[in-house]
Motif scaffolding. Structure first.
Motif, PDB file in Angstrom:
ATOM      1  N   ASP A 261      20.909  -2.366  -2.059  1.00 48.42           N
ATOM      2  CA  ASP A 261      21.733  -3.355  -1.364  1.00 48.42           C
ATOM      3  C   ASP A 261      23.207  -2.956  -1.356  1.00 48.42           C
ATOM      4  N   PHE A 262      23.526  -1.762  -1.856  1.00 48.48           N
ATOM      5  CA  PHE A 262      24.905  -1.263  -1.920  1.00 48.48           C
ATOM      6  C   PHE A 262      25.808  -2.177  -2.739  1.00 48.48           C
ATOM      7  N   GLY A 263      25.210  -3.062  -3.537  1.00 53.35           N
ATOM      8  CA  GLY A 263      26.001  -3.993  -4.329  1.00 53.35           C
ATOM      9  C   GLY A 263      26.298  -5.295  -3.633  1.00 53.35           C
ATOM     10  N   MET A 264      25.720  -5.520  -2.437  1.00 53.63           N
ATOM     11  CA  MET A 264      25.939  -6.770  -1.703  1.00 53.63           C
ATOM     12  C   MET A 264      25.161  -7.912  -2.355  1.00 53.63           C
TER      13      MET A 264
ATOM     14  N   LEU B  92      28.604   6.272 -12.330  1.00 56.18           N
ATOM     15  CA  LEU B  92      29.383   6.115 -13.544  1.00 56.18           C
ATOM     16  C   LEU B  92      29.534   4.628 -13.852  1.00 56.18           C
ATOM     17  N   ARG B  93      29.391   4.263 -15.137  1.00 55.55           N
ATOM     18  CA  ARG B  93      29.525   2.860 -15.488  1.00 55.55           C
ATOM     19  C   ARG B  93      30.015   2.711 -16.916  1.00 55.55           C
ATOM     20  N   ILE B  94      30.611   1.568 -17.176  1.00 57.32           N
ATOM     21  CA  ILE B  94      30.961   1.167 -18.535  1.00 57.32           C
ATOM     22  C   ILE B  94      30.110  -0.043 -18.866  1.00 57.32           C
ATOM     23  N   ASP B  95      29.189   0.118 -19.808  1.00 58.01           N
ATOM     24  CA  ASP B  95      28.287  -0.977 -20.148  1.00 58.01           C
ATOM     25  C   ASP B  95      29.104  -2.174 -20.620  1.00 58.01           C
ATOM     26  N   PRO B  96      28.969  -3.336 -19.950  1.00 55.49           N
ATOM     27  CA  PRO B  96      29.794  -4.494 -20.332  1.00 55.49           C
ATOM     28  C   PRO B  96      29.543  -4.989 -21.751  1.00 55.49           C
ATOM     29  N   ARG B  97      28.371  -4.678 -22.317  1.00 51.59           N
ATOM     30  CA  ARG B  97      28.052  -5.163 -23.662  1.00 51.59           C
ATOM     31  C   ARG B  97      28.419  -4.158 -24.736  1.00 51.59           C
ATOM     32  N   THR B  98      27.990  -2.898 -24.553  1.00 50.41           N
ATOM     33  CA  THR B  98      28.215  -1.889 -25.594  1.00 50.41           C
ATOM     34  C   THR B  98      29.486  -1.080 -25.368  1.00 50.41           C
ATOM     35  N   ARG B  99      30.028  -1.123 -24.146  1.00 53.38           N
ATOM     36  CA  ARG B  99      31.204  -0.344 -23.733  1.00 53.38           C
ATOM     37  C   ARG B  99      30.926   1.156 -23.721  1.00 53.38           C
ATOM     38  N   ASP B 100      29.635   1.537 -23.775  1.00 51.87           N
ATOM     39  CA  ASP B 100      29.267   2.944 -23.621  1.00 51.87           C
ATOM     40  C   ASP B 100      29.542   3.381 -22.191  1.00 51.87           C
ATOM     41  N   ILE B 101      29.930   4.645 -22.030  1.00 50.12           N
ATOM     42  CA  ILE B 101      30.205   5.211 -20.710  1.00 50.12           C
ATOM     43  C   ILE B 101      29.092   6.188 -20.377  1.00 50.12           C
ATOM     44  N   ARG B 102      28.404   5.919 -19.265  1.00 47.74           N
ATOM     45  CA  ARG B 102      27.312   6.783 -18.844  1.00 47.74           C
ATOM     46  C   ARG B 102      27.306   6.879 -17.319  1.00 47.74           C
ATOM     47  N   ALA B 103      26.602   7.879 -16.804  1.00 49.38           N
ATOM     48  CA  ALA B 103      26.400   8.018 -15.359  1.00 49.38           C
ATOM     49  C   ALA B 103      24.913   7.880 -15.083  1.00 49.38           C
ATOM     50  N   ASP B 104      24.403   6.678 -15.282  1.00 54.40           N
ATOM     51  CA  ASP B 104      22.963   6.442 -15.179  1.00 54.40           C
ATOM     52  C   ASP B 104      22.599   5.220 -14.359  1.00 54.40           C
ATOM     53  N   SER B 105      23.581   4.570 -13.722  1.00 54.00           N
ATOM     54  CA  SER B 105      23.257   3.410 -12.898  1.00 54.00           C
ATOM     55  C   SER B 105      22.651   3.872 -11.583  1.00 54.00           C
ATOM     56  N   PRO B 106      21.493   3.320 -11.177  1.00 55.67           N
ATOM     57  CA  PRO B 106      20.912   3.717  -9.877  1.00 55.67           C
ATOM     58  C   PRO B 106      21.739   3.239  -8.693  1.00 55.67           C
ATOM     59  N   GLY B 107      22.550   2.205  -8.920  1.00 58.01           N
ATOM     60  CA  GLY B 107      23.401   1.667  -7.862  1.00 58.01           C
ATOM     61  C   GLY B 107      24.076   0.417  -8.367  1.00 58.01           C
ATOM     62  N   PRO B 108      25.242   0.094  -7.831  1.00 65.71           N
ATOM     63  CA  PRO B 108      25.966  -1.067  -8.341  1.00 65.71           C
ATOM     64  C   PRO B 108      25.183  -2.353  -8.172  1.00 65.71           C
ATOM     65  N   MET B 109      25.144  -3.157  -9.227  1.00 69.16           N
ATOM     66  CA  MET B 109      24.456  -4.444  -9.171  1.00 69.16           C
ATOM     67  C   MET B 109      25.336  -5.467  -8.459  1.00 69.16           C
ATOM     68  N   PRO B 110      24.726  -6.370  -7.688  1.00 75.14           N
ATOM     69  CA  PRO B 110      25.530  -7.388  -7.005  1.00 75.14           C
ATOM     70  C   PRO B 110      26.360  -8.247  -7.954  1.00 75.14           C
TER      71      PRO B 110
ATOM     72  N   ASP C  50      27.473  -7.143 -10.874  1.00 68.15           N
ATOM     73  CA  ASP C  50      28.228  -6.212 -11.713  1.00 68.15           C
ATOM     74  C   ASP C  50      27.741  -6.196 -13.162  1.00 68.15           C
ATOM     75  N   SER C  51      26.496  -6.546 -13.393  1.00 68.96           N
ATOM     76  CA  SER C  51      25.983  -6.569 -14.760  1.00 68.96           C
ATOM     77  C   SER C  51      25.818  -5.183 -15.348  1.00 68.96           C
ATOM     78  N   ASP C  52      25.875  -4.140 -14.521  1.00 67.62           N
ATOM     79  CA  ASP C  52      25.766  -2.775 -15.038  1.00 67.62           C
ATOM     80  C   ASP C  52      27.125  -2.148 -15.298  1.00 67.62           C
ATOM     81  N   GLY C  53      28.214  -2.763 -14.817  1.00 70.44           N
ATOM     82  CA  GLY C  53      29.548  -2.227 -15.056  1.00 70.44           C
ATOM     83  C   GLY C  53      29.878  -0.990 -14.256  1.00 70.44           C
ATOM     84  N   ALA C  54      29.287  -0.847 -13.053  1.00 75.30           N
ATOM     85  CA  ALA C  54      29.496   0.368 -12.257  1.00 75.30           C
ATOM     86  C   ALA C  54      30.668   0.251 -11.283  1.00 75.30           C
TER      87      ALA C  54
END
Length: 668
Positions: A244-247, A638-656, A658-662
């Motif tokens: 959904d491209f984050g829509m 690329l994302r910053i996990d909102p809970r753990t603040r870990d930085i990873r490049a593993d999000s399949p796509g931005p969540m509408p 923003d729960s993935d922090g991408a």
């Protein structure tokens, strides 16, 4: 009669900039068109790709576009000028075909002839044929009604058709293609097999494939394959899903008549929108690409282009490492000769041409002797026919609204209206809204009407010429009407209008020019001088990539972001990174002598050295303008996990949500 030919240049002084997917740097950004193009089907004939889609109750219908690179499209023709199958098609007797008419056409080419098959609700399937896509096209009703059909011309000379929902049906077609061969019809799947509707039927490297769309469990594209046309077919539950491209979904209309009821959006639904119905095609160079549509809220269902990755014999939409997901911005298809940037339609119009431009479609079948471009050259003249409202007004001329934001401005001469006439600019939708001029017994008034609130606002008219404007924002789902007597100073009128996506007319918002008489008699006429469609954002980026500059990247809806500290990467108060140009709209993020680096497992560090694939990100905006960075090492974000603040490049796509922090907001 077919409307065809090149798109005319916009009149001098009128808006010409319109949404263009080609970014001019070797990449494109979805959607291909920011106006509705639903239920697509495409074919390739030689070096040309041809595309058509659903037009329902709009006339003319069944548009044909062509392209050599799948990104830059030009209008060719309409296969159907009118479809008049009774009073409902003409808005007569209180009847209509809103949300009906031409649905989900199947486009094919066989032995020198082009075919388009489309089912029509409560009627037979219609077959259109031509030897040249420019026409003339001939229409012939078939003897069956085949819902969401797809036709396959097999190598042995036989033609087959697949249609229906869930179980889907398959049959052989007769030689004249107007009926099915008796005894050949069969069900292909159990209802719980996972297949949906909107079939696209192919034979690829000796195997038979059926691609469909299923809304259950979230919009997705199941597929089936077999070694024989009759099956048995193996079902794959999804070759495209959750894109959904984050829509996020907006409110939906629940009832088609006042008092209107609405539902949603559901805050628990992670992906309530997604790309679904569409098909695939191979380029002359051997690449595979997919086209599919997605609900973009009130602007309608929009078309997107996806790279296809074949794996284990299935054509996945998406890239290796992130199958079933489509990047909003990606590299254009490879072709032998680069193509010029072009768009299929010119939207602004001064009505100086001898015929209507291809962007225009009538709402239902027009009454030809009640409109004219020649009675007063340089004007569209609409004679008032009796109607109870804008919704059932005949001879309303429409064009699809275009996003993400646009403002149609119409110049109207109301000097020849008669008592009972109302003429002007409308947003054709459910609920609808209009701004026009109303002729009372001895005076003219500007009148705004919002059907949702059943609210009218009237203002005394000054003179007989007026500019009517609707500022539409399809990201906030709001519109505001205004008027002007000099074309310079515009005065807002009425409330802010809320826009909706709904499945009753099954179209997005349309701009409509109208004139009707509410007294039950024919009235006078309205002369429309021009329409100017202004669009503030016409490319995939609302802000240009800040190459060579140092910026901060802050997490969306947060105060923390990417921070470089003592040679390592952390989630903290954002620090500056230099944006290094990696071409093709790609960047590297540098802090001192180190670059943000992604390992194949998605781990992110700061590393010294020269930038390569591990340090390169595709710079992409969500439709609402936030930045997302897709790593070329993982084809994930690329994302910053909102809970753990870990930085990873593993999000399949931005969540509408923003729960993935991408999502990021960048600033200097």
């Amino acid at each position: 009669m077919n409307r065809e030919g090149p798109v005319a240049s916009a009149p001098k002084g009128m808006s010409t900039a319109t949404w263009t997917p080609d970014n001019g740097n070797g990449t494109f950004t979805n959607p291909l068109f920011y106006d509705e193009f639903s239920d697509p089907d495409l074919i390739r004939v030689g070096d040309w790709f041809y595309l058509t889609g659903t037009t329902m109750h709009a006339m003319p219908g069944v548009p044909i576009l062509r392209s050599k690179d799948l990104v830059n499209w030009e209008f060719v023709a309409y296969a159907m000028d009118k479809l008049d199958l009774g009073p409902a098609y003409r808005l007569e007797g209180g009847r209509n075909i809103y949300g009906q008419g031409i649905w989900a056409p199947s486009f094919r080419y066989h032995e020198g002839k082009f075919y388009i098959f489309s089912n029509v609700n409560d009627q037979m399937t219609q077959m259109f044929t031509a030897t040249d896509p420019k026409g003339p096209w001939t229409r012939m009703p078939m003897k069956r009604s085949l819902h969401d059909l797809s036709v396959l011309f097999d190598d042995d000379g036989k033609a087959y058709v697949v249609w229906g929902h869930k179980s889907m049906r398959l049959a052989q077609l007769t030689d004249d293609l107007t009926d099915i061969v008796p005894g050949t019809e069969r069900a292909l799947f159990a209802d719980d097999a996972g297949m949906g509707e909107g079939a696209h039927f192919y034979k690829i490297d000796g195997k038979y494939y059926i691609i469909s769309a299923n809304w259950q469990g979230g919009f997705r594209m199941p597929a089936a394959r077999a070694d024989h046309v009759l099956g048995p077919y193996e079902v794959h539950q999804s070759i495209s899903s959750h894109e959904d491209f984050g829509m996020a979904s907006s409110r939906r209309l629940g009832t088609p008549k006042p008092p209107f009821e609405f539902w949603g959006p559901d805050p628990a639904a992670k992906h309530s929108l997604a790309m679904h119905q569409g098909g695939i095609v191979q380029t002359p160079g051997g690449e595979w690409w997919g086209l599919s549509m997605m609900d973009f809220n009130s602007v309608g269902r929009l078309l997107s282009l996806s790279p296809i990755t074949w794996k284990d014999g299935w054509p996945y939409f998406g890239l290796p490492g992130n199958l079933t997901r489509t990047p909003r911005t990606w590299v254009k298809p490879k072709i032998a000769t680069p193509q010029p940037v072009r768009v299929p339609y010119q939207r602004s119009d001064d009505f100086s041409a001898p015929r209507l431009q291809p962007i225009w479609q009538w709402n239902h079948v027009p009454v030809d002797d009640k409109w004219s471009l020649s009675e007063r050259p340089g004007f569209l003249r609409l004679h008032a026919l009796p109607a109870t409202s804008f919704y059932d007004a005949r001879n309303t001329l429409t064009q699809r609204a275009i996003g993400p934001m646009s403002a149609p401005s119409v110049l109207l001469d109301a000097s020849h209206l008669k008592p009972g006439d109302t003429a002007g600019l409308g947003l054709l939708n459910l609920p609808y809204a209009t701004l026009g001029v109303e002729k009372l017994t001895d005076e003219l008034k500007v009148v705004f009407y919002d059907q949702r609130l059943d609210q009218r606002v009237r203002v005394k008219m000054s003179g007989t010429r007026i500019w009517l404007r609707a500022d539409c924002d399809f990201l906030t789902e709001r519109a505001r009407f205004s008027y002007s007597f000099d074309g310079i100073t515009f005065t807002p009128i009425g409330n802010e209008v809320e826009l909706f996506y709904q499945t009753f007319t099954f179209q997005g918002v349309r701009y409509g020019l109208f004139n009707y008489n509410a007294s039950g008699a024919e009235g006078g006429f309205a002369d429309f001088d021009s329409i100017d469609v202004h669009q503030p954002h016409t490319h995939g980026l609302m802000r240009p990539v800040p190459y060579g500059r140092s910026i901060r990247l802050t997490s969306f809806r947060a105060t923390t972001g990417l921070a470089a500290s003592e040679g390592r990467l952390a989630s903290d108060a954002p620090t500056r990174f230099e944006i290094v140009d990696r071409e093709l709209g790609r960047v590297a993020l540098r802090s001192g002598t180190r670059y943000v680096t992604v390992d194949k497992d998605g781990a992110v560090t700061l590393a010294a050295g020269q930038p390569g694939t591990a340090q390169t990100f595709q710079w992409i905006e969500t439709p609402t303008g936030e930045l997302v960075l897709m790593s070329l090492a993982t084809n994930r974000f690329l994302r910053i996990d909102p809970r753990t603040r870990d930085i990873r490049a593993d999000s399949p796509g931005p969540m509408p949500d923003d729960s993935d922090g991408a999502r990021f907001i960048w600033s200097q």
